[in-house]
Design a protein around this motif. Structure first.
Motif, short mmCIF file in Angstrom:
data_model
loop_
_atom_site.label_atom_id
_atom_site.label_comp_id
_atom_site.label_asym_id
_atom_site.label_seq_id
_atom_site.Cartn_x
_atom_site.Cartn_y
_atom_site.Cartn_z
N UNK A 1 0.84 -1.21 0.00
CA UNK A 1 0.00 0.00 0.00
C UNK A 1 0.87 1.25 0.00
N UNK A 2 1.96 1.22 0.79
CA UNK A 2 2.86 2.37 0.84
C UNK A 2 3.48 2.61 -0.53
N UNK A 3 3.94 1.49 -1.16
CA UNK A 3 4.59 1.61 -2.48
C UNK A 3 3.61 2.17 -3.51
N UNK A 4 2.35 1.67 -3.46
CA UNK A 4 1.34 2.12 -4.43
C UNK A 4 1.06 3.60 -4.25
N UNK A 5 1.05 4.03 -2.99
CA UNK A 5 0.76 5.42 -2.70
C UNK A 5 1.87 6.34 -3.20
N UNK A 6 3.12 5.90 -2.96
CA UNK A 6 4.27 6.70 -3.40
C UNK A 6 4.26 6.82 -4.93
N UNK A 7 3.95 5.67 -5.58
CA UNK A 7 3.91 5.66 -7.05
C UNK A 7 2.83 6.62 -7.56
N UNK A 8 1.67 6.57 -6.90
CA UNK A 8 0.55 7.43 -7.32
C UNK A 8 0.94 8.90 -7.20
#
Lengths: 261, 342
Positions: free
Chosen positions: B329-336
């Motif tokens: 979730x953290x990775x997806x958020x950073x990517x977004x």
């Protein structure tokens, strides 16, 4: 109804078990007794002075206690998160608010009866007549207290106790002087500028919105034993109750929309 | 139609914070229209979640701090209004008074009216359900007894310890004999004995056929208690399902032990596996997922003299899953954020 009663009973218990409340009442009683000492120094005017100062003390203390507890009524429940266990129960938010209101209103009624009894005992000790006009004056003080609680509850339904306290005190002071504000003269006709005209309109608009609390002060009539007509008292009751209903309706509207984070 | 004990659909909650945001009616509108930063700010706590809990289930709601668990629970409890989306409690839309009459709720870190004594406290909550005087008294006494608080019935709540407060909190949640019990972090701040008490109580509620929905950080308790779990991170549901399926899903690693696989065939099989090692004449291959298990076994069968000793699906622990999902979730958020136009 059961829900409103439950909240009211709990609010009553909280207020009456609060040490600050108890000490405020004791202080007020002490002040009343002190007045007795002061008035006995006046020449043959003991009873008049006792009536004047007694009513002033009862009214001031009742209003102060109402504001002090009133602005914290809802805030404390949110701050301490006790409201989290109440809202999920089968109760509407307006019922919660009404319960809080009636809880404090009944606390103040008991407080007022207690202080009035002390005053009546002093009168009895002075061998003076407590009189119908005293009962009328005390009834009107209670109606004023009911309005003040509703104002405090309205402001605290959406703001902090500090801000609600300031706004309620502001509304109370304006309310007490509405009759004078409405006839205020800022400048003579020649010196009137558009800016002053705007200030005048603003102040008068506020004075029109805020309840006229000066009608609940009948002390001058009481002191000079000039009886008031019961129709005046009943009008005052009607006026007060109308304001309370409007304020509680607006408070419920605000409170229903609120998120408890 | 199957009636869910609890459900949410596309639930979104955005907070308008700051000085203006908190003002009802006007605040959120002004914030949106003029995008006032500093004076008012927006926080997306829940970003479109959908799940349901079935009657009689014990459902665990997991996630790191700030995942949006408590916000979701507060929406369900009617404490905050959803920005969009819907939900049901016991088959009725959120806010339905009849459904709330069959609901029990214990908030996180509860605090109660400290000037009340236990029986007064429970009587107050029982009154909110319109119970008769006799019924209120009977239930309050029975609950105090059941939660082991009878000895403290003459003490005001201000003299209660943290564990006792938690227990009296559970008592108020059960005063109406609810069909659905929602507990927000019921074990937090409790000592091992206190945690065991809450665990036993949840088991007891399950035996009585009640639905229990609770959020927790303590994964051992969740593993021991729950039929199903949902893992939430950064405002979204990352995983949901039965504990068994979540922990041994298609992505689970598989450990294969063989004998007699040497030389070139061993190298070929090792190329398929994520790890390969040899000890005491046994070869151990670890496949990343069971998706390639069949083709691995086919190749193995073709090797002359090879013997298959064991195939063991490696069960992930709930903790592995929890950490994995939070990191994803953290990775997806950073990517977004990086992908978004400045």
């Amino acid at each position: 109804m059961s829900q409103i009663f439950a909240i009211a009973l709990n609010t009553f218990r909280e207020a009456t078990r609060n040490r600050v409340f108890a000490s405020l009442i004791l202080f007020a009683v002490a002040m009343l007794l002190l007045t007795l000492a002061v008035s006995s120094a006046s020449l043959h005017e003991e009873v008049r002075l006792m009536k004047d100062i007694g009513l002033f003390l009862i009214s001031t203390f009742s209003v102060l206690i109402s504001i002090f507890i009133g602005v914290n009524l809802v805030y404390k429940e949110i701050e301490r998160k006790t409201i989290f266990t109440i809202i999920p129960k089968p109760i509407f938010r307006f019922q919660f608010l009404l319960g809080k209101y009636f809880g404090l209103a009944s606390t103040m009624l008991i407080q007022l009866i207690f202080m009035s009894t002390v005053l009546a005992l002093i009168f009895w000790g002075l061998d003076a007549n407590f009189g119908e006009e005293m009962v009328q004056a005390l009834l009107l003080i209670y109606i004023e207290v009911l309005i003040v609680i509703a104002i405090a509850l309205f402001f605290s339904s959406f703001s902090t106790p500090f801000l609600s306290g300031l706004l309620t005190i502001g509304a109370f002071i304006i309310g007490r002087f509405v009759d004078r504000i409405l006839v205020i003269r800022l400048a003579s006709k020649d010196e009137m500028t558009p800016a002053l005209e705007n200030v005048k309109t603003f102040v008068k608009t506020i004075a029109h919105i805020v309840p006229d609390l000066s009608i609940f002060n009948t002390t001058p009539y009481v002191v000079y034993e000039d009886p008031i007509d019961w129709s005046y008292v009943l009008n005052g009751v009607g006026y007060g109750v109308t304001y309370v209903i409007i304020l509680l309706f607006l408070a419920s509207l605000m409170f229903t929309r609120r998120d408890f984070i | 139609m199957n009636q869910h004990a609890l459900s949410v659909q596309d639930l979104v909650k955005t907070f308008d914070l700051g000085f203006l945001g908190a003002v009802p009616f006007l605040g959120p509108g002004i914030t949106r229209r003029f995008q006032l930063k500093g004076i008012a700010q927006r926080v997306e706590a829940v970003r479109g979640i959908t799940f349901s809990v079935e009657p009689g289930e014990v459902f665990g709601f997991l996630g790191p701090n700030g995942a949006g668990k408590t916000t979701t629970i507060k929406v369900l409890m009617g404490l905050i209004h959803p920005t969009s989306g819907q939900g049901t409690l016991l088959g009725a839309p959120l806010g339905d008074a009849q459904a709330r009459a069959r609901l029990g709720f214990l908030p996180e870190h509860p605090y109660f009216y400290e000037y009340l004594k236990p029986l007064e406290f429970l009587d107050f909550y029982a009154r909110l359900f319109n119970l008769t005087h006799r019924e209120r008294k009977r239930r309050a006494e029975a609950l105090l007894d059941r939660l082991g608080l009878t000895y403290a019935k003459d003490r005001p709540l201000r003299k209660f310890s943290k564990g006792m407060i938690q227990r009296i909190g559970v008592a108020q949640a059960l005063i109406n004999d609810p069909a659905l019990v929602v507990l927000d972090e019921p074990m937090s701040g409790l000592d091992p004995m206190g945690r065991k008490d809450v665990r036993d109580l949840i088991f007891e509620l399950k035996e009585q056929g009640k639905t229990v929905f609770f959020s927790s950080h303590i994964l051992a308790d969740v593993e021991a208690l729950c039929d199903r779990v949902a893992i939430m991170a950064r405002g979204r549901i990352r995983s949901i399902g039965g504990l068994h399926e979540l922990l041994t899903d298609a992505q689970s690693p598989v450990e294969i032990v063989t004998r007699g696989v040497e030389g070139a065939p061993r190298e070929a099989l090792a190329a398929l596996a994520a790890q390969a090692r040899e000890a005491s004449g046994q070869q151990t291959f670890i496949l990343e997922s069971d998706a390639i298990l069949e083709s691995f076994l086919d190749q193995l069968r073709a090797v002359e003299g090879a013997r298959l000793i064991s195939v063991i699906p490696r069960r992930r622990s709930l903790e592995d899953l929890f950490v994995e999902e939070a990191a994803k979730a953290d990775a997806a958020d950073i990517q977004a954020h990086e992908g978004a136009p400045a």
